[in-house]
Write a protein that holds these residues in place. Structure first.
Motif, PDB file in Angstrom:
ATOM      1  N   ASP A  52       3.959 -19.312 -29.995  1.00 33.19           N
ATOM      2  CA  ASP A  52       3.077 -18.888 -28.902  1.00 33.19           C
ATOM      3  C   ASP A  52       3.018 -17.363 -28.810  1.00 33.19           C
ATOM      4  OD1 ASP A  52       2.549 -21.524 -28.254  1.00 33.19           O
ATOM      5  OD2 ASP A  52       3.884 -21.560 -26.508  1.00 33.19           O
ATOM      6  N   GLY A  55       0.851 -16.237 -31.542  1.00 34.76           N
ATOM      7  CA  GLY A  55      -0.448 -16.893 -31.623  1.00 34.76           C
ATOM      8  C   GLY A  55      -0.627 -17.685 -32.910  1.00 34.76           C
ATOM      9  N   THR A  57       0.413 -21.435 -35.222  1.00 34.16           N
ATOM     10  CA  THR A  57       0.868 -22.813 -35.143  1.00 34.16           C
ATOM     11  C   THR A  57       2.314 -22.848 -35.644  1.00 34.16           C
ATOM     12  OG1 THR A  57       0.231 -23.407 -37.392  1.00 34.16           O
ATOM     13  CG2 THR A  57      -1.460 -23.674 -35.665  1.00 34.16           C
TER      14      THR A  57
END
Length: 69
Positions: A52, A55, A57
């Motif tokens: 997160d 940004g 996966t």
């Protein structure tokens, strides 16, 4: 590229200190340093926080490539 190498690459790319990331994801600086050195692996919740933060996966964060069927 290994996971630990990728963490170092991302941190340097974004010109961050280990303490910046450790604080953002809720781990100690020593704990984060161990991730970059490959001494320890983060928990799932820390992996999610790191993904997160950047940004990405989880697959991108851990350098996982899907094999073609």
């Amino acid at each position: 590229m290994t996971f630990s190498e990728h963490l170092l690459y991302l941190r340097e790319k974004h010109q961050l200190k280990q303490s910046d990331i450790a604080e953002a994801v809720g781990v100690t600086v020593r704990g984060y340093r161990n991730y970059e050195r490959g001494v320890r692996e983060p928990t799932l919740s820390t992996l999610v926080a790191l993904a997160d933060f950047y940004g990405l996966t989880l697959d991108e964060l851990v350098c996982r490539e899907r094999s073609q069927p």
